[in-house]
Write an enzyme that holds these catalytic residues in place. Sequence first.
Site, short mmCIF file in Angstrom:
data_model
loop_
_atom_site.label_atom_id
_atom_site.label_comp_id
_atom_site.label_asym_id
_atom_site.label_seq_id
_atom_site.Cartn_x
_atom_site.Cartn_y
_atom_site.Cartn_z
N ALA A 16 0.86 -1.21 0.07
CA ALA A 16 -0.10 0.10 0.09
C ALA A 16 0.69 1.30 0.03
O ALA A 16 0.64 2.16 -0.78
CB ALA A 16 -0.84 -0.06 1.29
N GLU A 17 1.84 1.32 0.64
CA GLU A 17 2.84 2.39 0.83
C GLU A 17 3.43 2.65 -0.43
O GLU A 17 4.01 3.66 -1.13
CB GLU A 17 3.93 2.20 1.92
CG GLU A 17 3.25 2.40 3.29
CD GLU A 17 4.19 1.92 4.38
OE1 GLU A 17 4.71 2.87 5.14
OE2 GLU A 17 4.57 0.68 4.43
N TYR A 18 3.92 1.44 -1.02
CA TYR A 18 4.36 1.54 -2.30
C TYR A 18 3.46 2.17 -3.39
O TYR A 18 3.80 2.97 -4.29
CB TYR A 18 4.94 0.10 -2.92
CG TYR A 18 5.38 0.15 -4.31
CD1 TYR A 18 6.70 0.48 -4.61
CD2 TYR A 18 4.44 -0.24 -5.44
CE1 TYR A 18 7.02 0.37 -5.99
CE2 TYR A 18 4.89 -0.17 -6.62
CZ TYR A 18 6.06 0.18 -7.01
OH TYR A 18 6.74 0.25 -8.39
N LEU B 84 20.51 -27.00 -23.23
CA LEU B 84 21.38 -27.80 -22.44
C LEU B 84 20.94 -29.29 -22.75
O LEU B 84 19.88 -29.57 -23.02
CB LEU B 84 21.08 -27.47 -20.94
CG LEU B 84 21.38 -26.11 -20.50
CD1 LEU B 84 21.07 -25.88 -18.92
CD2 LEU B 84 22.92 -25.84 -20.80
N GLU C 162 22.84 -23.91 -10.28
CA GLU C 162 21.64 -23.08 -10.17
C GLU C 162 20.52 -23.81 -10.16
O GLU C 162 20.48 -25.00 -10.68
CB GLU C 162 21.76 -22.01 -11.51
CG GLU C 162 23.08 -21.31 -11.30
CD GLU C 162 23.24 -20.56 -12.79
OE1 GLU C 162 22.36 -20.69 -13.52
OE2 GLU C 162 24.30 -20.10 -12.90
N LYS D 256 17.12 -24.85 -12.08
CA LYS D 256 16.33 -24.65 -13.26
C LYS D 256 15.07 -24.23 -13.40
O LYS D 256 14.40 -24.93 -12.65
CB LYS D 256 16.57 -25.96 -14.17
CG LYS D 256 16.30 -25.86 -15.59
CD LYS D 256 16.54 -27.06 -16.21
CE LYS D 256 16.38 -27.29 -17.87
NZ LYS D 256 15.02 -26.85 -18.20
N GLU E 132 14.98 -16.37 -17.16
CA GLU E 132 13.79 -17.12 -17.25
C GLU E 132 12.61 -16.13 -16.64
O GLU E 132 12.75 -15.68 -15.48
CB GLU E 132 14.01 -18.23 -16.55
CG GLU E 132 13.14 -19.35 -16.93
CD GLU E 132 13.66 -20.20 -18.12
OE1 GLU E 132 14.53 -19.79 -18.77
OE2 GLU E 132 12.76 -21.11 -18.51
N CYS F 50 -1.82 -45.73 -46.23
CA CYS F 50 -2.43 -45.69 -44.87
C CYS F 50 -2.38 -44.26 -44.64
O CYS F 50 -1.37 -43.54 -44.41
CB CYS F 50 -1.31 -46.51 -44.03
SG CYS F 50 -2.17 -46.05 -42.14
S1 IVH Z 1 21.60 -21.65 -18.67
C1 IVH Z 1 24.32 -22.06 -22.48
N1 IVH Z 1 20.47 -21.49 -16.56
O1 IVH Z 1 16.83 -24.22 -19.37
C2 IVH Z 1 23.41 -21.73 -20.96
N2 IVH Z 1 19.41 -22.07 -18.17
O2 IVH Z 1 17.70 -26.34 -21.64
C3 IVH Z 1 21.90 -22.28 -21.50
N3 IVH Z 1 16.80 -22.56 -17.84
O3 IVH Z 1 16.65 -22.51 -22.58
C4 IVH Z 1 20.94 -21.91 -20.44
N4 IVH Z 1 17.01 -22.03 -15.55
O4 IVH Z 1 15.22 -21.60 -20.55
C5 IVH Z 1 20.33 -21.74 -17.79
N5 IVH Z 1 19.60 -21.10 -14.10
C6 IVH Z 1 19.58 -21.61 -15.88
C7 IVH Z 1 18.22 -21.99 -16.05
C8 IVH Z 1 18.05 -22.12 -17.34
C9 IVH Z 1 16.28 -22.27 -16.58
C10 IVH Z 1 16.16 -22.82 -19.09
C11 IVH Z 1 16.54 -21.99 -20.14
C12 IVH Z 1 17.06 -22.63 -21.22
C13 IVH Z 1 16.75 -24.20 -20.85
C14 IVH Z 1 18.33 -25.16 -21.17
#
Ligand code: IVH
Length: 674
Positions: free
Chosen positions: A32-34, A81, A111, A113, A170, A430
Amino acid sequence: MTVEAEVEALREAIRHHLHRYHVLDDPVISDAEYDDLFRKLEKLEAEHPELVNPDSPTQRVGEAPSSAFEPVTHRQPLFSLDNVDSLETLEAWEQRVVRGLEREASGYVCELKIDGLAVSLTYESGRLVLGATRGNGTVGEDITHNVRTVNAIPLVLRGQAPELMEVRGEIYMPRSAFEELNRRQAEEGGPVFVNPRNAAAGSVRQKDPAVTAGRNLAIWCYQVGFLEGGPPLASQSETLGWLRQLGLPVNPASERVDSRAEVEQYVRGALDQRHGHDYQTDGVVVKVDALTEQDELGFTARSPRWAVAFKFPAEERTTVLEEIRINVGRTGAVTPYAVLEPVFVGGATVTHATLHNEGELHRKDIRPGDVVTVRRAGDVIPEVVGPVLSARKGKRLRKWNMPKTCPFCGNPIVTVPGEARAKCTGGFECPSRLREYLFYFASRSGMDIEGLGYQTVDLLMSNGVIEDPADIFTLSSEVLAGFEGWGEVSINNLLTQIEQAKDRPLARLLTALGIPLVGPSVAKLLTRRFRSIDRLLAARPAELEAIDGVGPEIVASLQAWGADRETRSLIQKLRSAGVRLEDPEPEGGVDDSLAGMTLVITGTLDGYSRDQAKSAAEHKGARVTGSVSKNTTAVVAGANAGSKLAKATDLGIPVLDEAAFDRLLAEGPGALAG
Ligand code: IVH
């Protein structure tokens, strides 16, 4: 205080609180303040329009510009990946890293995903100038107008910003926002979204920025794609820290670790915590930390060798298998599939699932009417894992058997002893097989004709407009205009795509034709050797077998294909339709000077990355492999070469330094004699 100063102070305060909220995860004022601050700024700007500028937090939502969704070519392709799905396969990846580096990596970054939508953001001198989707990795779509509405994405970077930077991340919809959105949609009778991922994608890929702005999207940034005028960065972990300093949200769960054992620990922890975040994760991304080591490892055609995605195990649910039906695929293989009572699993509602083949179905004793376990892992095709036998008690369920005749064409279905798959004998008579074949021909793996998807293929086929791949190239606007929903724009788009597809490299056409055992890499070998379909068809078996990488089975398949009258007439039709059936001679002719040589490249070269060295040698006909054996002609060894060099010396295989490699490329094998 002047009005000007007051406006600037409000903007600073708003940016500060957005940063505390999205980047530091440590808000110090209430929503709310924001909102009060924001309204105050809006009011002052309305009274003093001359003070408005595009960087103001009030200017995130504009009108959809004409550039919306225009294609954008990425400065650096967005790679995907490789996936692993177990600690064993993760370990195998780590071993490949160690083999590639010939030592342990000095550290990794783990990291989460994030299960959202990959985007690329370009900042020029600290200002957001472009937002783009991933698209096919090379070309995406301009979504700047929508990206600007995402509060988590700064319009202006903090501190010392680089001249030019492209950062990847992402975009996702927090679970809480997703639930709220669906509640609202249901109330208002709008469509509900199946999962946060689809909701995020749908919110970004629609035209009206005001709608995107109302969707509470957020972002995690994880990669720099292109950088000019930035600080010297030595590692991924440093990069993440720097991105955070610039005011970009970086997931706090990212962690640098020193050893493979700690990678495993991280993965276990992330799995454990999988449902503990306000966003969906579908795995862990592991990256080699040091950028020099990343460079040494390089890329395959599709993905970096220095990173891998550990995919979380599939989610499983039980439901009722109502019926078993069959599908005939593009090769004629018959696959049974389950019609299910709809079940929500792995983030989506599943109504159909594959049963692979009759043998497996009997092995698992799956029967129509059973309660079954269904598995859906990410985007993979849902499958029936097996029956819940305890639920069958007291019911009389009959076993299922493969039908004797094809329900689509009426021809017999046969099971070749020793082969898992049953086959429909109807050939391209077919309709099911033909549909799958045409769909594959036009798909990304084939001729890549965008807009010729499943529904369109089905429409054209069932109206008798296309009967084989060549018919696609004779489609006219008159014919298309006869179908409901086909206006000038869609017709022109499709015809343009088809026109472009006429000129695809020969290897693509060969792949698209679906010759058994001829995938993209064999197609490339064949194209390199023959450069035209006519020469390929005229080739003697001995000529085919002489190609490194083409074995007797492929030769037999090519011979059978070439001997088929239908093949000949199809090629004639493609030719008349203006489809390119040959590749041009490369400038200066084919250089086969290194044909027959098998090279191994190891260590660090000054003048080439690994991939450059490899493709330079392959361009001249050499084969480049990863391990030294008695079949290796020579080993190219750069700085810090390790075990491969030792093995070459052991086996008495010639070792070339970089200068000798240069000479080999320039002058051919003769250069080594002296
Ligand atoms: S690195 C060359 N880091 O996963 C590096 N991707 O299959 C490529 N993704 O298309 C991506 N979290 O949409 C990276 N911490 C993360 C990620 C991430 C999600 C997704 C991204 C990419 C797909 C890779």
